[in-house]
Scaffold this motif. Sequence first.
Motif, mmCIF file in Angstrom:
data_model
loop_
_atom_site.group_PDB
_atom_site.id
_atom_site.type_symbol
_atom_site.label_atom_id
_atom_site.label_comp_id
_atom_site.label_asym_id
_atom_site.label_seq_id
_atom_site.Cartn_x
_atom_site.Cartn_y
_atom_site.Cartn_z
ATOM 1 N N MET A 113 36.509 35.563 36.828
ATOM 2 C CA MET A 113 37.006 36.844 37.349
ATOM 3 C C MET A 113 38.536 36.889 37.275
ATOM 4 N N TRP B 45 37.532 41.251 41.754
ATOM 5 C CA TRP B 45 36.705 42.262 41.080
ATOM 6 C C TRP B 45 37.320 43.649 41.236
ATOM 7 N N LEU C 273 39.469 37.548 33.706
ATOM 8 C CA LEU C 273 39.249 38.963 33.399
ATOM 9 C C LEU C 273 40.320 39.844 34.043
ATOM 10 N N ASP C 274 40.769 39.481 35.241
ATOM 11 C CA ASP C 274 41.841 40.232 35.900
ATOM 12 C C ASP C 274 43.126 40.147 35.077
ATOM 13 N N ILE D 286 43.305 39.636 31.803
ATOM 14 C CA ILE D 286 43.091 40.398 30.568
ATOM 15 C C ILE D 286 43.225 41.896 30.820
ATOM 16 N N THR D 287 42.554 42.387 31.843
ATOM 17 C CA THR D 287 42.619 43.826 32.133
ATOM 18 C C THR D 287 44.009 44.223 32.606
ATOM 19 N N LEU E 56 40.451 43.763 38.912
ATOM 20 C CA LEU E 56 40.181 43.858 37.478
ATOM 21 C C LEU E 56 39.524 45.185 37.133
#
Length: 151
Positions: free
Chosen positions: A47, A113, A50-51, A53-54, A116
């Motif tokens: 997570m 979550w 992903l945070d 990346i976003t 992101l």
Amino acid sequence: MKSLHSLESIATPANAWATTAGAIVSPAFLYLYGTNRQDILIVLFFMIVLDWITGISAAKKDQSYSSDYGLSRIPRTLFLMALPAVANLLDRVMGTPGFLFYGVTFGLIYHTWTSLTANAHRAGWPMPKSIERLVSAEIKAKAERAKRKES
């Protein structure tokens, strides 16, 4: 003879260093985070990735990225990964097996979550409206922060 040749490719200095590092890190990891908790820690780590990346995608889209902001993410990530370890150690001290560890870790997963998801929205990535409503406060906060960086 053939088996000796295959051992030569395994018994290298690089493999010796990797084995030594693993022998040192594994017990420390188990001490800090507890046993059989790899899955939830992998979820948290994934997570966080992903945070990142976003967040990078959103910052590039609204041109709010700065290297200072990016560099500040490293200590933040280390802090987020240390909190479950601290919670695990407190569980051991207080005799509450897993109560604080899982509470803190699930809280961090939820927080990450929302972050992101808001970043993905800012980046213009498609998502269901119901999810956007769930994280609308975070979307608004991130948009305001991006505007402050522009000015």
